[in-house]
Write an enzyme that holds these catalytic residues in place. Structure first.
Site, PDB file in Angstrom:
ATOM      1  N   CYS A 162      49.788  60.272  46.823  1.00 25.45           N
ATOM      2  CA  CYS A 162      49.790  60.183  48.286  1.00 25.45           C
ATOM      3  C   CYS A 162      48.394  60.242  48.893  1.00 25.45           C
ATOM      4  CB  CYS A 162      50.660  61.282  48.866  1.00 25.45           C
ATOM      5  SG  CYS A 162      52.353  61.238  48.249  1.00 25.45           S
ATOM      6  N   HIS A 302      47.747  66.358  56.715  1.00 26.81           N
ATOM      7  CA  HIS A 302      48.660  65.671  55.800  1.00 26.81           C
ATOM      8  C   HIS A 302      50.101  65.916  56.253  1.00 26.81           C
ATOM      9  CE1 HIS A 302      49.762  63.607  52.191  1.00 26.81           C
ATOM     10  NE2 HIS A 302      50.424  64.633  51.699  1.00 26.81           N
ATOM     11  N   LYS A 331      53.207  61.879  60.590  1.00 26.55           N
ATOM     12  CA  LYS A 331      54.373  61.604  59.746  1.00 26.55           C
ATOM     13  C   LYS A 331      55.684  61.895  60.461  1.00 26.55           C
ATOM     14  CE  LYS A 331      52.172  62.187  55.205  1.00 26.55           C
ATOM     15  NZ  LYS A 331      50.784  62.490  55.632  1.00 26.55           N
ATOM     16  N   HIS A 336      56.479  59.234  55.665  1.00 30.31           N
ATOM     17  CA  HIS A 336      55.442  59.407  54.647  1.00 30.31           C
ATOM     18  C   HIS A 336      55.386  58.137  53.798  1.00 30.31           C
ATOM     19  CE1 HIS A 336      52.820  60.959  51.739  1.00 30.31           C
ATOM     20  NE2 HIS A 336      53.396  62.112  51.446  1.00 30.31           N
ATOM     21  N   PHE A 395      50.701  64.244  44.783  1.00 40.62           N
ATOM     22  CA  PHE A 395      51.177  64.732  43.497  1.00 40.62           C
ATOM     23  C   PHE A 395      50.048  64.618  42.470  1.00 40.62           C
ATOM     24  CE2 PHE A 395      56.011  63.721  44.111  1.00 40.62           C
ATOM     25  CZ  PHE A 395      56.089  64.765  45.011  1.00 40.62           C
TER      26      PHE A 395
END
Length: 407
Positions: A162, A302, A331, A336, A395
């Protein structure tokens, strides 16, 4: 030689809020979620996502080109062409050997993988497209952007989950500061609102399960958040050395002044509970930019709308930026978009600086009591922003923070 200032001279965006920079910006300022039930996902545990408004890729790209490209590459090419128009750069007049391309993608050609996999199992190998491999390679979006624009310098793909779109921007900056390129077309793309990807994320427990009310599902930093909503998007930024931009009579939208990239080395999907890697990335970006914490007027967080990620990010921002700058997460509106989201949010941070507006967080009704941030809710905040940060975490423990400044 001193490091040259890097200018953002053009933007191109396709997001669930709209096709184009203006439409996306208006949708984000409006603060209403784009999440909706999808027929393609009917019968799955999570049957909603954030999708682009309909537009005919064959009309924009030509039928033959659209046919041989996965959706992720289609979006990247359209966004890149729009960004070049915005930057007032004409590929017919430049030295293509001095133009680079760096495009991030976290998952890749999910539509093609799933469609061609079904063909193989249902109809046999003769029905599999001979274009399968060229369509699904991780470098394909970057290669197709280069092909569409005549960029013959370095052409690279970044894959940091991401954070991929943000990592692409860091690499693009390096190509300019090292003077390997004079122009870099950079950003991220992702189009994986597919049954298999949605199912995998649902099995992981990452997605919101508010199937009865998708529009309220993505709620970053809200006490009732229960997971993120998958989206699709592409965003491309044109980067040049500022002195080159000035020399050709074009005013930058903003300057990219600092970057911080770190890795948690802690867990495949979970951030370090003390935000160790995030903090290091924030401090590195500030140092790289020559800014103090108090110089930051806005953070595009984020802010995924997941329980743990929002909490860790918030606590780290509280520690590094105790003066409480305005914080948003877009978001809530856009969902996302995985590998594209870092580029989308970098572009939105540039627009916040340019327009002196900080967008609101959609669906922020009761802020998490463990989150002590100056969160923007309900309506945009008018605020002159000299410097702002855009956070991207992925991730694998990938962390990227980008620092932008008014030109």
């Amino acid at each position: 030689m001193s490091r040259p200032d890097i200018a953002v001279t053009g933007l191109g965006m396709l997001t669930p809020a709209g096709i184009g920079v203006e439409a996306t910006w208006e949708g984000v300022l409006d603060g209403k979620s784009t999440a909706a039930t999808s027929e393609q996902l009917a019968g799955l545990p999570v049957d909603f996502c954030c999708s682009l408004p309909h537009f005919d890729t064959a009309e924009v790209l030509g039928r033959r080109t659209a046919h041989r490209l996965d959706r992720s590459s289609q979006l990247a090419v359209v966004a890149a062409r729009a960004a070049l128009r915005d930057a007032r750069l004409d590929p017919d007049t430049w030295d293509g050997t001095r133009v680079g391309v760096v495009i991030g993608c976290g998952v890749g050609a999910a539509h093609t993988w799933e469609t061609q996999g079904r063909r193989l199992h249902e109809f046999g190998p003769r029905r599999v497209s001979p274009l399968l491999l060229p369509m699904i390679g991780p470098s394909t979006p970057a290669g197709e952007v280069a092909l569409a624009t005549g960029a013959r310098g370095p052409s690279l793909a970044t894959g940091t989950a991401c954070a991929s779109g943000a990592t692409a921007i860091v690499i693009a900056r390096d190509l300019l500061t090292s003077r390997q390129c004079d122009v870099v077309i950079t950003g991220g793309t992702e189009a994986c609102n597919t049954p298999l990807i949605l199912t995998g994320l649902a099995q992981l427990g990452a997605l919101s399960t508010r199937c009865d009310d998708p529009a309220t599902a993505s709620r970053p930093f809200d006490q009732a958040r229960d997971g993120f909503v998958l989206g699709e998007a592409a965003a491309v930024l044109i980067l040049e050395r500022a002195q080159d931009t000035i020399a050709r009579g074009h005013r930058p939208r903003a300057l990219l002044v600092g970057c911080g990239s770190t890795t948690d080395a802690y867990h495949p999907t979970t951030p370090h509970p003390e935000g160790r890697g995030i903090k290091h990335a924030l401090l590195t970006a500030l140092t790289d930019a020559g800014l103090g914490a108090s110089d930051i007027g806005h953070v595009n967080a984020h802010g995924t709308s997941t329980r743990l990620n929002d909490t860790v990010e918030a606590r780290t921002l509280q520690a590094v930026l105790p003066h409480r700058p305005y914080v948003t997460s877009t978001k809530g509106v856009l969902g996302h978009s995985l590998g594209a989201t870092g580029a989308v949010e970098a572009a939105l941070t540039v627009l916040s600086i340019q327009h002196s507006l900080v967008p609101p967080i959609a669906n922020l009704e009761i802020p998490d009591p463990n989150v002590d941030l100056n969160l923007v809710a309900n309506a945009p905040v008018e605020q002159h922003v000299e410097a702002a940060l855009s956070n991207s975490f992925g991730f694998g423990g990938h962390n990227v923070v980008l620092a932008f400044h008014s030109p």
